[in-house]
Design an enzyme around this catalytic site. Structure first.
Site, PDB file in Angstrom:
ATOM      1  CE  LYS A  22      63.163 -63.960 -62.820  1.00 23.10           C
ATOM      2  NZ  LYS A  22      63.188 -63.282 -61.524  1.00 23.10           N
ATOM      3  CG  ASN A  23      61.381 -60.249 -63.131  1.00 25.72           C
ATOM      4  OD1 ASN A  23      61.344 -61.288 -62.466  1.00 25.72           O
ATOM      5  ND2 ASN A  23      62.512 -59.618 -63.384  1.00 25.72           N
ATOM      6  CB  CYS A 117      69.603 -62.137 -57.450  1.00 24.63           C
ATOM      7  SG  CYS A 117      69.080 -63.376 -58.639  1.00 24.63           S
ATOM      8  NE  ARG A 122      66.874 -57.278 -54.729  1.00 19.16           N
ATOM      9  CZ  ARG A 122      66.575 -58.264 -55.592  1.00 19.16           C
ATOM     10  NH1 ARG A 122      67.295 -59.352 -55.573  1.00 19.16           N
ATOM     11  NH2 ARG A 122      65.529 -58.164 -56.387  1.00 19.16           N
ATOM     12  CG  ASP A 306      66.888 -57.646 -64.272  1.00 19.62           C
ATOM     13  OD1 ASP A 306      65.666 -57.847 -64.182  1.00 19.62           O
ATOM     14  OD2 ASP A 306      67.616 -57.362 -63.294  1.00 19.62           O
ATOM     15  NE  ARG A 397      65.795 -67.317 -58.255  1.00 16.85           N
ATOM     16  CZ  ARG A 397      65.972 -66.232 -57.505  1.00 16.85           C
ATOM     17  NH1 ARG A 397      67.146 -65.995 -56.981  1.00 16.85           N
ATOM     18  NH2 ARG A 397      64.989 -65.399 -57.287  1.00 16.85           N
TER      19      ARG A 397
HETATM   20  C1  EPZ Z   1      62.776 -56.295 -59.543  1.00 20.22           C
HETATM   21  O1  EPZ Z   1      63.422 -56.389 -58.293  1.00 20.22           O
HETATM   22  C2  EPZ Z   1      63.193 -57.533 -60.330  1.00 20.22           C
HETATM   23  N1  EPZ Z   1      62.769 -58.732 -59.622  1.00 20.22           N
HETATM   24  C3  EPZ Z   1      64.716 -57.545 -60.515  1.00 20.22           C
HETATM   25  O2  EPZ Z   1      65.013 -58.634 -61.381  1.00 20.22           O
HETATM   26  C4  EPZ Z   1      65.136 -56.263 -61.225  1.00 20.22           C
HETATM   27  O3  EPZ Z   1      66.546 -56.226 -61.298  1.00 20.22           O
HETATM   28  C5  EPZ Z   1      64.627 -55.043 -60.451  1.00 20.22           C
HETATM   29  O4  EPZ Z   1      63.197 -55.130 -60.273  1.00 20.22           O
HETATM   30  C6  EPZ Z   1      64.923 -53.742 -61.179  1.00 20.22           C
HETATM   31  O5  EPZ Z   1      64.346 -53.764 -62.449  1.00 20.22           O
HETATM   32  C7  EPZ Z   1      61.498 -59.147 -59.779  1.00 20.22           C
HETATM   33  O6  EPZ Z   1      60.715 -58.544 -60.486  1.00 20.22           O
HETATM   34  C8  EPZ Z   1      61.127 -60.406 -59.047  1.00 20.22           C
HETATM   35  P1  EPZ Z   1      63.485 -52.564 -57.215  1.00 20.22           P
HETATM   36  P2  EPZ Z   1      63.000 -55.357 -57.106  1.00 20.22           P
HETATM   37  O7  EPZ Z   1      62.581 -52.481 -56.044  1.00 20.22           O
HETATM   38  O8  EPZ Z   1      61.544 -55.081 -57.189  1.00 20.22           O
HETATM   39  C9  EPZ Z   1      66.121 -50.230 -53.980  1.00 20.22           C
HETATM   40  C10 EPZ Z   1      66.016 -60.614 -62.068  1.00 20.22           C
HETATM   41  O9  EPZ Z   1      67.180 -60.797 -62.438  1.00 20.22           O
HETATM   42  N2  EPZ Z   1      64.969 -50.361 -53.069  1.00 20.22           N
HETATM   43  O10 EPZ Z   1      63.083 -51.903 -58.490  1.00 20.22           O
HETATM   44  O11 EPZ Z   1      63.556 -55.897 -55.839  1.00 20.22           O
HETATM   45  C11 EPZ Z   1      66.764 -51.564 -54.292  1.00 20.22           C
HETATM   46  O12 EPZ Z   1      67.687 -51.925 -53.291  1.00 20.22           O
HETATM   47  C12 EPZ Z   1      65.754 -59.749 -60.865  1.00 20.22           C
HETATM   48  O13 EPZ Z   1      64.991 -61.057 -62.649  1.00 20.22           O
HETATM   49  C13 EPZ Z   1      65.047 -49.759 -51.820  1.00 20.22           C
HETATM   50  O14 EPZ Z   1      66.040 -49.121 -51.471  1.00 20.22           O
HETATM   51  O15 EPZ Z   1      63.832 -54.073 -57.540  1.00 20.22           O
HETATM   52  C14 EPZ Z   1      67.422 -51.292 -55.619  1.00 20.22           C
HETATM   53  O16 EPZ Z   1      68.676 -50.658 -55.374  1.00 20.22           O
HETATM   54  C15 EPZ Z   1      67.022 -59.335 -60.156  1.00 20.22           C
HETATM   55  N3  EPZ Z   1      63.980 -49.869 -50.969  1.00 20.22           N
HETATM   56  C16 EPZ Z   1      66.466 -50.309 -56.302  1.00 20.22           C
HETATM   57  O17 EPZ Z   1      65.652 -49.787 -55.246  1.00 20.22           O
HETATM   58  C17 EPZ Z   1      62.845 -50.582 -51.321  1.00 20.22           C
HETATM   59  O18 EPZ Z   1      61.886 -50.636 -50.524  1.00 20.22           O
HETATM   60  C18 EPZ Z   1      65.550 -50.943 -57.340  1.00 20.22           C
HETATM   61  O19 EPZ Z   1      64.937 -52.046 -56.742  1.00 20.22           O
HETATM   62  C19 EPZ Z   1      62.806 -51.202 -52.601  1.00 20.22           C
HETATM   63  C20 EPZ Z   1      63.872 -51.074 -53.455  1.00 20.22           C
END
Ligand code: EPZ
Length: 428
Positions: A22-23, A117, A122, A306, A397
């Site tokens: 998915k991701n 989620c 986020r 995840d 999802r």
């Molecule tokens: C992706 O989310 C995945 N979603 C998530 O999977 C996964 O948990 C996550 O990456 C981490 O591997 C998709 O790919 C659609 P991040 P993403 O940006 O991109 C902080 C699932 O279950 N952050 O790597 O949103 C953020 O708050 C889902 O399939 C900022 O602070 O994750 C988090 O604490 C859930 N500012 C950390 O970074 C930003 O601009 C990592 O988030 C961006 C992120």
């Protein structure tokens, strides 16, 4: 209203075929906007996040044709830089990628706040900072993120504060047509990034270093369509590995890349579970006995956040005291209340959950998010009695055909459809 009913206690035996990731599929679907041509994507999972993303592209003028259950044709030559419907965009996190793709292709983007989620804040600050580095003016007000580069985008040095998956994806998407070279430091190293770069390079982009923490994007003038097959879903695979460990039995997890699952395999072995990798298959063998352990999530190739809720079920059952600490998301612990209904002894303190292992008991529970929902399915499979899970839409999802895949392994699990409560007309 639909509910999942599980009569727990069965050992699991047999083969489970893993679907496309998915991701990894989601960034590639939005990246087709840059192709401005016809693309054929294979091994695309039929999960609601994907269906919704294809609906968003269609809403913007793309032509989308499902070739079969795992392949889709997307023609984005007629896609226009219109603002997509907030109702669609607000339901998933991946709609964030519209910002990078539309900014890259059209020099402007306006996207309503995305969803995703509820596992912690986020924000998109890293994404917006990257767009600014590339020369765009950005804003975030009135429920809308906008980015605008009337003079075009210029290659730049982007240094991510943390290896954010989404910010890495959006930086790549926005940099593909930027004039000059962009270097992304502290980039996310997930396999999804490798797939995105692979797809875009097949379309004529020039992206090097995907999968490492430094990615170089040399701007090109245009792209063309291509055919591309998405990698297998490492989190779906990990979820079935954990189900086998929780229930006992022997399960072959087929059509996987074992290297992507090394952190998951290592923790299962720590807990006394048999894990053996061969080719594109991993075999998990368990007698149901689990040793306590301590886990800390991290950025890939560390232990994936995840997989946190799924492993929490194993820690709730393992003999002794275990902990799991999530250093990625603040609010990944919503499974704890639900597992407590199933007799789990779990306490959350800060970003750590502490477990004292015991036998789980069936109970009615509610899926709080995608991965916690999958964890409750695993808990139901292992618990004595009949567990009832509601909010099944959240599980759908990210998991293709989870009921049938588990039934084929010997689980006693069904989806029950209940008539929605009919609103009784108020009298008078
Ligand atoms: C992706 O989310 C995945 N979603 C998530 O999977 C996964 O948990 C996550 O990456 C981490 O591997 C998709 O790919 C659609 P991040 P993403 O940006 O991109 C902080 C699932 O279950 N952050 O790597 O949103 C953020 O708050 C889902 O399939 C900022 O602070 O994750 C988090 O604490 C859930 N500012 C950390 O970074 C930003 O601009 C990592 O988030 C961006 C992120």
């Amino acid at each position: 209203m639909r509910k999942i009913l599980i009569n727990g206690g069965n050992f699991l035996y047999g083969n489970v075929e893993i679907s496309g990731m998915k991701n990894a599929a989601l960034p590639v679907i939005y990246a087709t906007i840059l192709a401005n041509d016809v693309c054929i994507l294979e091994n695309i999972p039929t999960v609601s996040d994907v269906t919704l993303s294809l609906e968003i592209l269609t809403d913007m003028g793309a032509k989308v044709r499902r070739i079969n259950s795992t392949s889709v044709e997307i023609d984005t030559s007629c896609l226009a830089p219109v603002t997509p419907s907030a109702d669609l965009v607000s339901r998933i996190r991946a709609s964030t990628y519209l910002l990078g793709a539309c900014l890259g292709r059209f020099g402007k983007a306006a996207v309503p706040y995305p969803g995703g989620c509820d596992i912690g804040p986020r924000p998109l600050n890293f994404h917006m900072e990257a767009f600014k580095k590339l020369g765009a003016d950005v804003s975030n007000d009135n429920g809308m993120f906008t980015a605008d580069a009337p003079d075009g985008l210029r290659g730049s040095m982007i240094s991510l504060e943390i290896p954010s998956v989404g910010a890495t994806v959006n930086s790549i998407l926005a940099a593909v047509f930027a004039s000059g070279t962009t270097i992304i430091h502290n980039a996310a190293r997930e396999p999804h990034i490798i797939d995105l770069a692979g797809f875009l390079n097949n379309c004529g982009a020039d992206i090097r270093g995907a999968g490492t923490n430094v990615i170089k994007v040399v701007g090109v003038k245009s792209l063309h369509g291509t055919s591309y097959k998405i990698l297998p879903d490492m989190i779906e695979a990990g979820t079935y590995m954990v189900a086998a460990a929780a229930c006992g039995g022997m399960v072959n997890i087929c059509s996987v890349v074992p290297k992507h699952l090394e952190a998951i395999s290592a923790r299962l072995i720590d807990m006394g579970v048999g894990v053996e990798a061969g080719g594109d298959r991993i075999t998990v063998t368990s007698n149901g006995f689990l040793k306590a352990t301590d886990i800390k999530t991290g950025f890939y190739p560390g232990f994936p956040t995840d997989m946190h809720p799924q492993f929490a079920v194993l820690l709730a059952m393992a003999k002794g005291v275990s902990t799991i600490t999530d250093s990625v998301f603040d609010n990944r612990f919503k499974y704890a209340d639900q597992l407590e209904k199933m007799n789990a002894n779990v306490k959350v303190s800060g970003n750590t959950a502490i477990f004292v292992g015991c036998d789980l008991k069936a109970a009615p529970v509610v899926a709080p998010d995608l991965r916690a929902g999958a964890a409750l399915v695993i808990a139901g499979l292992a618990a004595d009695g009949v567990t009832e899970i509601s909010n099944v839409e959240l599980i759908e999802r990210g998991y293709v055909n989870i009921i049938n895949k588990l039934r084929a392994l010997g689980a006693d699990i069904v989806m029950r459809v209940e008539p929605d409560a009919v609103a009784t007309p108020s009298v008078g």
